[in-house]
Design an enzyme around this catalytic site. Structure first.
Site, PDB file in Angstrom:
ATOM      1  N   ASP A 328     -62.923 -46.269 -40.681  1.00  0.00           N
ATOM      2  CA  ASP A 328     -63.654 -45.995 -41.907  1.00  0.00           C
ATOM      3  C   ASP A 328     -64.128 -44.536 -41.955  1.00  0.00           C
ATOM      4  OD1 ASP A 328     -64.992 -47.151 -44.310  1.00  0.00           O
ATOM      5  OD2 ASP A 328     -66.809 -46.552 -43.248  1.00  0.00           O
ATOM      6  N   GLU A 357     -59.233 -43.581 -42.775  1.00  0.00           N
ATOM      7  CA  GLU A 357     -59.534 -43.486 -44.200  1.00  0.00           C
ATOM      8  C   GLU A 357     -59.945 -42.043 -44.500  1.00  0.00           C
ATOM      9  OE1 GLU A 357     -62.494 -45.339 -47.621  1.00  0.00           O
ATOM     10  OE2 GLU A 357     -63.246 -44.835 -45.625  1.00  0.00           O
TER      11      GLU A 357
END
Length: 616
Positions: A328, A357
């Site tokens: 993330d 990400e």
């Protein structure tokens, strides 16, 4: 003679010293490549005790930090046997407390495990919103937020058992890999279902199930020849995380002076990580700022934090038998720290895959973060991150398929132009491509529920270079408008809850339109499984004319031709223009309608239609 009061005080001290509340990692394995293991031991005044291991296990180093409730014990695991060893804690010669620590035998071939790649199609789910297989765990005594399906941003009760019960549906669809948003404990008071504010990095949230259920999910996937990706969040933890509530020292979290509880929101300027003109204030504001008041930003410039995160990732890969990690908010992490983290994890599993990400909107900005990037090399930087996400492609899709006329640079020309920047990526096949995810408008919302536009977009995503990812429910036409709140783009899958008026997991429970979405997706995804030209082939494309885009994916032994008619009119296409790609092939099997076509004649294709041909 000692007084009774003195003896009583000694007893009280020894009782408090004996309280070992946590040891992390909870267990470990033999035969790891890196043989040093750093154990975090937590308990009341534990640093007043001296640790000692049985079974000849060598303690190489003991670190005491500012908080007396911590000990960090580095042990050498080289050559040890599997089994339980006793970890003793002593005060002088007296053993005050003992702890049984288990070293497990690794699964055969674990170090060589193969990660997800461009032969896969990833299916992304929000577990709380997918299916409720065990209603008894919807609310639990030890978690704050209780289930309330009527609340858009609340807990709805989906869980791991619900996912397991519907793996056959995902397998039937043709997806080969499951990525679930975080399943670790998120024990915030509200809005905890998303899981990105972890309260315990070693424990599955009991509202989802248990750690054993997590391992069972991997086993069930592997029985179906499918893979499992875990969502890993190193940048920020939850404010309720036990370690943040009682930190080892102030250097584990970025605390900002003047902010409540040390809070200062990130400036979200990700470009400051590589901007040659960026101020130190902007760079620090991005890397060290908090994502939210409930998400303290971890200090990954602290080597102890990195050690903790590396071991945590390895622990989940081994215990959960994983095939990949999705990381993330990658550019918000400390740049040097996250590079060390990914380098060390990949050193343990050289065939593994990790996708970061990088939620940015310029190809160069994203390519910078992929391993061996020439852009990064300009600054002497190599991220060692194997895979990144092609957000710029995602950004243009709603525009592309809404534009019926090509004009200059409109319609499918946007895709053609986007691909001309692929030379910036060091490994274009290891780039994740998608139509949507859990943070943006659903693709069918963008297309106003137009199934033909969905088919065109899916055809593109499933035949381009890279690793395609779809978002649960897209395959049945689910809508979701982020403007109405995140809960609207994270709707419950119909049929995942007992009593649902519709069960879209089965054909008989879907509407005709939902089946049209599903059947097209199923056909394309299952065909893709067997196409090596799509998995690893080169790309040859031709500049679009009249909003028709033709490209080829090819290997010496296999050629696929894709024709996307994005215009609002039927087209007759002279295939002679594409002789460079067709070569000596004379027939093409259209995998969409099952018909064979003579490639020596003009191709008649309907408006807003995508076809995929295996050339014969």
């Amino acid at each position: 003679m000692r007084s009774i009061l003195t003896l009583l005080c000694l007893v009280i001290v020894n009782i408090s010293l004996a309280q070992v509340e946590r040891v992390e990692p909870p267990f470990w394995w033999t035969d790891m490549k890196k043989t040093d293991l750093e154990l975090l031991v937590y308990g009341d005044n534990i640093n007043q005790l001296e640790p000692e291991f049985s079974n000849g296990i060598t303690i190489k180093k003991v670190v005491k930090v500012a908080n007396p409730n911590y000990l960090f014990i580095t042990v050498d695991t080289k050559g040890i046997s599997s089994g339980v060893a006793q970890l003793s804690f002593k005060k002088g010669r007296k053993t005050v407390s003992t702890f049984d620590y288990e070293f497990k035998k690794r699964k055969e071939g674990s170090a060589e495990r193969k990660g997800f790649d461009s032969s896969d199609v990833i299916y992304l789910i929000m577990p709380d919103r997918f299916a409720n297989g065990d209603p008894s765990n919807d609310s639990t005594p030890n978690t704050i937020e209780k289930a309330n399906r009527e609340h858009q941003g609340g807990r709805h009760g989906g869980d791991i058992q619900g996912v397991i019960e519907h793996l056959d549906y995902i397998h039937e669809l043709g997806a080969t890999t499951l990525w679930s948003t975080p399943l670790t404990l998120d024990n915030e008071k509200v809005y905890s279902y998303h899981g990105y504010a972890s309260s315990d990095l070693y424990k599955v949230d009991p509202r989802y199930g248990t750690n054993a259920d997590f391992a069972k999910l991997s086993a069930e996937l592997h029985q179906r020849d499918m893979k499992h990706i875990m969502d890993f969040v190193p940048n920020h933890w939850g404010i309720s995380h036990w370690l943040i509530q009682d930190p080892p020292d102030q250097n584990w979290v970025h605390y900002w002076e003047g902010g409540e509880n040390g809070f200062k929101r990130s400036n979200y300027i990700q470009t400051s990580q590589f901007d040659p003109y960026a101020s130190e204030a902007d760079s620090k504001g991005n890397m060290d700022g908090w994502f939210d008041t409930t998400m303290p930003d971890m200090n990954e410039s602290n080597p102890m934090v990195i050690d903790y995160l590396v071991q945590n990732a390895i622990w989940w890969i081994e215990s959960g038998d994983l095939d990949g990690l999705r990381v993330d908010t990658y550019p918000y992490n400390d740049k040097k720290g996250i590079t060390e983290w990914v380098t060390r994890v990949m050193a343990e599993y050289p065939n593994f895959n990790i996708v970061g990400e990088v939620f940015m909107h310029e190809t160069a900005h994203i390519a910078y973060w992929q391993k061996d990037s020439k852009i990064g090399a300009i600054q002497g930087f190599n991220s060692n991150l194997p895979s990144v996400m092609d957000f710029p492609l995602h950004d243009i899709l709603p525009q592309v398929f809404h534009q019926d006329e090509q004009n200059w640079g409109d319609g499918v020309f946007k895709v053609y132009d986007h691909l001309t920047k692929d030379f910036l990526y060091p490994n274009i096949n290891n780039v994740l491509i998608k139509m949507g995810n859990h943070d943006v408008n659903r693709i069918n919302q963008e297309f106003d529920g137009d199934v033909e536009k969905y088919k065109l977009a899916l055809t593109l995503i499933m035949t381009l270079r890279g690793i395609p990812q779809i978002y649960y429910g897209d395959e049945i036409g689910m809508l979701g408008d982020k403007g109405k709140g995140d809960g609207d783009i994270r709707r419950d899958f119909p049929g995942g809850w007992e009593g649902d008026v519709q069960n879209a997991f089965v054909s008989s429970g879907r509407t005709n339109l939902q089946n049209e979405y599903f059947d097209y997706s199923k056909k394309l995804l299952n065909w893709r499984k067997g196409s090596k030209a799509i998995h690893k082939g080169k790309t040859l494309h031709f500049a679009p004319h009249d909003n028709v885009y033709v490209y080829f994916r090819y290997l010496p032994e296999e050629t696929v031709m894709v024709v996307l008619n994005n215009s609002s009119k039927d087209q007759s296409i002279d295939l002679g223009r594409f002789a460079e790609g067709i070569k000596n092939h004379t027939k093409g099997l259209n995998i969409i309608n099952g018909k064979a076509y003579n490639l020596e004649q003009p191709l008649e294709i309907d408006a807003k239609t995508g076809w995929v041909f295996e050339l014969k």
